[in-house]
Design an enzyme around this catalytic site. Structure first.
Site, short mmCIF file in Angstrom:
data_model
loop_
_atom_site.label_atom_id
_atom_site.label_comp_id
_atom_site.label_asym_id
_atom_site.label_seq_id
_atom_site.Cartn_x
_atom_site.Cartn_y
_atom_site.Cartn_z
N SER A 267 0.84 -1.20 0.00
CA SER A 267 0.00 0.00 0.00
C SER A 267 0.87 1.25 0.00
CB SER A 267 -0.87 0.01 1.25
OG SER A 267 -1.49 1.27 1.40
N TYR A 489 -4.73 -12.09 -7.59
CA TYR A 489 -3.54 -12.10 -6.74
C TYR A 489 -2.83 -13.45 -6.74
CZ TYR A 489 -4.73 -7.52 -5.02
OH TYR A 489 -4.98 -6.18 -4.94
N ASP A 608 -6.05 19.25 -20.32
CA ASP A 608 -6.67 18.40 -19.29
C ASP A 608 -5.75 17.28 -18.80
OD1 ASP A 608 -6.81 16.52 -21.32
OD2 ASP A 608 -8.98 16.71 -21.60
N SER A 610 -2.79 17.99 -17.72
CA SER A 610 -1.86 18.64 -16.80
C SER A 610 -2.25 18.41 -15.34
CB SER A 610 -1.83 20.15 -17.08
OG SER A 610 -1.47 20.38 -18.42
#
Ligand SMILES: *[C@@H]1O[C@H](CO)[C@@H](O)[C@H](O)[C@H]1NC(C)=O
Ligand SMILES: *[C@@H]1O[C@H](CO)[C@@H](O)[C@H](O)[C@H]1NC(C)=O
Ligand SMILES: *[C@@H]1O[C@H](CO)[C@@H](O)[C@H](O)[C@H]1NC(C)=O
Ligand SMILES: *[C@@H]1O[C@H](CO)[C@@H](O)[C@H](O)[C@H]1NC(C)=O
Ligand SMILES: *[C@@H]1O[C@H](CO)[C@@H](O)[C@H](O)[C@H]1NC(C)=O
Ligand SMILES: *[C@@H]1O[C@H](CO)[C@@H](O)[C@H](O)[C@H]1NC(C)=O
Ligand SMILES: *[C@@H]1O[C@H](CO)[C@@H](O)[C@H](O)[C@H]1NC(C)=O
Ligand SMILES: *[C@@H]1O[C@H](CO)[C@@H](O)[C@H](O)[C@H]1NC(C)=O
Ligand SMILES: *[C@@H]1O[C@H](CO)[C@@H](O)[C@H](O)[C@H]1NC(C)=O
Length: 672
Positions: A267, A489, A608, A610
């Protein structure tokens, strides 16, 4: 001076490394977000655009080449790969094939859904959305085309370095199940190492950078509705912005990709698990809070909010990649190989040791899959680490779906099965059986194309699995994550016993990792022994004839009374000082433009894609959607005269989609 084939100091690998936008598709259609499987997360605008970055490496005599693509999507899908391979074949014949093209997803959780063909994803992604699938297939193709056209002679250098304080293991209680003798060989329960390839032309000029790092791009949580490439994407963005000075995102020739590695249990939300209602720690085997249960247990950080966390981690990865790129001196030299075959992962017999074998299972998801993780919690009262089912949910499952066969239940033990996906085939199979087993090598570098999310220790076991080398000393083995086909997974056998989220999502059962190690070793051996041609092709994956289905409601657009499309609803102020947010309200894709006094032209400084801009799109009642454009004016903004433009589309109740545009008043930026 000239050089022979294996003298890599001159005229070595040709490298092409451009990218292209995976067009962000959000005019009047709504699209579900991919990654969190959260039905409330639908697309509502753009923070950063998603790019596909392609790297082609060829031998000097161009006898062999390999392609690695890192696309800013949740995961590579079999459907996308099959369609890309088909297009490559019709355009390039036998040059780019299933064995020498690796497609990988970065795993951003804020990209579009709708491009996976198995039924489970038709449900979570709310359909197979042709516009989403096409944008991804065409974007990947375009990036390979540009790379193909731009190939030039060059050299490749490898470097490695640690990125500290950027990850936590989100299932430490699973990791702890691994034998102590194995754990003590590592200083951390996550892999902190970034591996990086730097590509330069013969003059030593940087062409590109391809690196792998194990981290979940989930700094943006599921409350976010803006399309974004998340933490790793922002790092790529910064690296490219620096080299492609003065150009808009995606427009320069320098390309930098941070691709996925063994990020399964990693994470980026470094504050650690805590109960959002009470603030206390929930760092326990079930990620459970005394009040509110598992749904209250989340991790955030390191920033003040999710944008800030994305920025901090992107910056950290950018800085490390830059440093490693500047100090990369170890050259990658030697021949190129590639090997691939398809395997039915439901049906692999694994030699566990000299006396025992194990078997993989038909796919199934366990109870803890529905619990989600501390990066994005799940539903109802499911908790991680569930070793037993409940009569209630078993009953719901049997009623809605089917009851798993005894054989499948036995095979997956100790996983209590919630969704027996391998035994569901209507209207199409729910999960993939046929999986790509693929390795490409460039000299001493071997890239193992992992078809899912390996946990930290699983990745280490695969990487260190004594791959037979093809005569090259000191192999660098890379586990590249989320390649080719998504199979959720892969935990170790020991981690599997704890049945947290990652284990419940290890769909082919407890011996999945052992099976992959066996299969990838066999493929590595075929490269070492030069018997690649003897590899059986394996069963071909199916391509379902699914027509476009978008389960989200159809939309149309109307304007408010007395307004036209493109009208400004709430204009900018006429002047902004220093750092502030400039915002306005209306429809779709945008530019921020500065007036250039000397030429009399407006110059586009941001769009857009950026980082500094955010485009929010909100569907209101009676087809009245509004868009808000925000420009986070950076400290470095030049004083001067600016305007914001937007370019949108609307779909009337009947008839064609139309485009329109609108412009803000001009406004001034003045010095603080
Ligand atoms: C997501 O992050 C925001 C902060 O940016 C926070 O307010 C919100 O509670 C978080 N949501 C979840 C579901 O974690
Ligand atoms: C894969 O193997 C399983 C188990 O033998 C079998 O049921 C399934 O039909 C096979 N899948 C395909 C696509 O051949
Ligand atoms: C082989 O593996 C089985 C199952 O894990 C185990 O019970 C057995 O002791 C192992 N045998 C040897 C010789 O390691
Ligand atoms: C979850 O909720 C159901 C229905 O309310 C109940 O039957 C079941 O026992 C609960 N399970 C757990 C683990 O609390
Ligand atoms: C599955 O096992 C249960 C109990 O062990 C048995 O009653 C049932 O008949 C079995 N079902 C099948 C289809 O074999
Ligand atoms: C796919 O399905 C459509 C109808 O849904 C049908 O018209 C078409 O012929 C099918 N294509 C193939 C290749 O089977
Ligand atoms: C719309 O325009 C008409 C005519 O100009 C006017 O009478 C009416 O009040 C306007 N309505 C709104 C909501 O502005
Ligand atoms: C731009 O030109 C106008 C008029 O020619 C002048 O008034 C203004 O000061 C100039 N602005 C800058 C930033 O040079
Ligand atoms: C904006 O819209 C107008 C009117 O439809 C059109 O004439 C013009 O070409 C558009 N401008 C751009 C830059 O698209």
């Amino acid at each position: 001076s000239s050089s022979s084939v294996w003298d890599r100091s001159q005229g070595a690998h040709s490298t092409g490394a451009p990218e292209s936008a995976l067009a962000a598709n959000s005019f009047s259609g709504k699209i579900q977000g991919m990654g969190y499987a959260n039905p409330a997360q639908s697309a509502g605008g753009i923070h950063t655009r998603l790019f596909s970055r392609a790297f082609i490496v060829a031998e000097p005599d161009d006898f062999k080449r390999v392609v690695f693509v890192s696309a800013e999507i949740g995961m590579m899908s079999q459907r996308v790969r099959l369609e890309v391979l088909k297009k490559l074949k019709s355009k390039y014949g036998e040059l780019y094939r299933k064995d020498n093209v690796v497609l990988s997803g970065t795993h951003t959780h804020s990209g579009p859904a709708g491009y996976l063909q198995y039924t489970l994803y038709l449900i979570t992604g709310k359909g197979l959305i042709q516009s989403s699938l096409n944008a991804i297939v065409n974007g990947i193709m375009k990036s390979i085309d540009i790379a193909h056209q731009n190939m030039k002679r060059g050299r490749i250098f490898i470097n490695r370095g640690l990125v500290e304080h950027s990850q936590i293991n989100r299932s430490p209680f699973s990791y702890q199940q691994n034998p102590e003798s194995e754990r003590i060989r590592y200083s951390s329960n996550t892999d902190k190492e970034m591996v990086l390839l730097k590509m330069v032309d013969l003059k030593g000029e940087d062409i590109g950078l391809l690196s792998w790092f194990a981290i979940h791009p989930v700094s943006m949580n599921y409350s976010n509705h803006l399309v974004t490439s998340d933490n790793v994407g922002y790092a790529s963005y910064l690296l490219e912005e620096e080299k492609n000075k003065g150009l808009l995102p995606g427009q320069g020739s320098y390309v930098a990709a941070i691709a996925a590695a063994n990020e399964g249990d990693v994470s980026p939300n470094t504050k650690g698990p805590h109960c959002i209602n009470t603030g206390e720690s929930c760092d326990n085997p079930h990620s459970y809070c005394p009040i509110g249960g598992a749904q209250m247990c989340v991790t955030t950080g390191p920033g003040l909010n999710m944008f800030d966390s994305t920025r901090i981690l992107g910056q950290k990865l950018y800085e490390k990649a830059k440093e490693l790129s500047m100090t990369a001196f170890q050259e990658i030299e030697g021949p190129i190989f590639s090997a691939h075959h398809w395997v039915n992962m439901s049906d692999v017999t694994v030699q566990l040791n000299s006396t025992h074998t194990g078997k993989t299972c038909k796919p199934a998801l366990g109870y803890s899959f529905a619990a989600g993780t501390i990066d994005g919690t799940g539903f109802f009262n499911f908790t991680q680490g569930s070793l037993e089912g409940t009569p209630f949910w078993d009953g719901v499952r049997d009623f809605l779906l089917t009851s798993p066969s005894n054989e499948t239940q036995e095979c997956h033990k100790p996983k209590p099965i919630l969704i027996p996906t391998g035994e569901l085939s209507k209207p199409y199979p729910w999960h993939a059986d046929i999986v790509d087993i693929q390795i490409i090598t460039i000299g001493s570098l071997a890239i193992v194309a992992a078809p899912g999310e390996f946990t930290t220790m699983s990745g280490r076991r695969l990487r260190e699995a004594e791959f037979e080398s093809h005569g090259v000393q000191g192999m660098n083995v890379i586990v590249a994550g989320l390649c080719n086909v998504y199979t959720h997974y892969i935990t170790t056998y020991e981690e599997y016993q704890a049945q947290r989220y990652e284990a419940a999502s290890t769909i082919y059962g407890p011996h999945t990792l052992s099976a992959y190690i066996q299969l990838f070793r066999a493929v590595a051996k075929s490269i070492a022994k030069k018997t690649v041609h003897d590899l059986l092709k394996g069963p071909e994956p199916p391509l379902f004839n699914i027509s476009n289905t978008n389960l989200l409601p159809k939309v149309f657009d109307l304007t408010p009374l007395n307004k036209s499309f493109g009208d400004v609803l709430q204009d900018v102020q006429l002047q902004y000082r220093g750092v502030s947010i400039s915002s306005m309200t209306d429809h779709t894709f945008l530019t921020v433009e500065k007036y250039d006094n000397s030429s009399g032209n407006w110059q586009v400084l941001y769009n857009d894609a950026s980082w500094e801009t955010r485009f929010h799109w909100k569907k209101g009642v009676l087809g009245r959607s509004t868009a808000r454009i925000e420009w986070y004016i950076p400290q470095t903004a030049e004083p001067g005269v600016y305007k914001i433009q937007y370019f949108g589309h609307y779909k009337p109740l009947l008839g064609q989609v139309n485009s329109f545009n609108g412009t803000s008043s001009v406004f001034e930026i003045v010095r603080l």
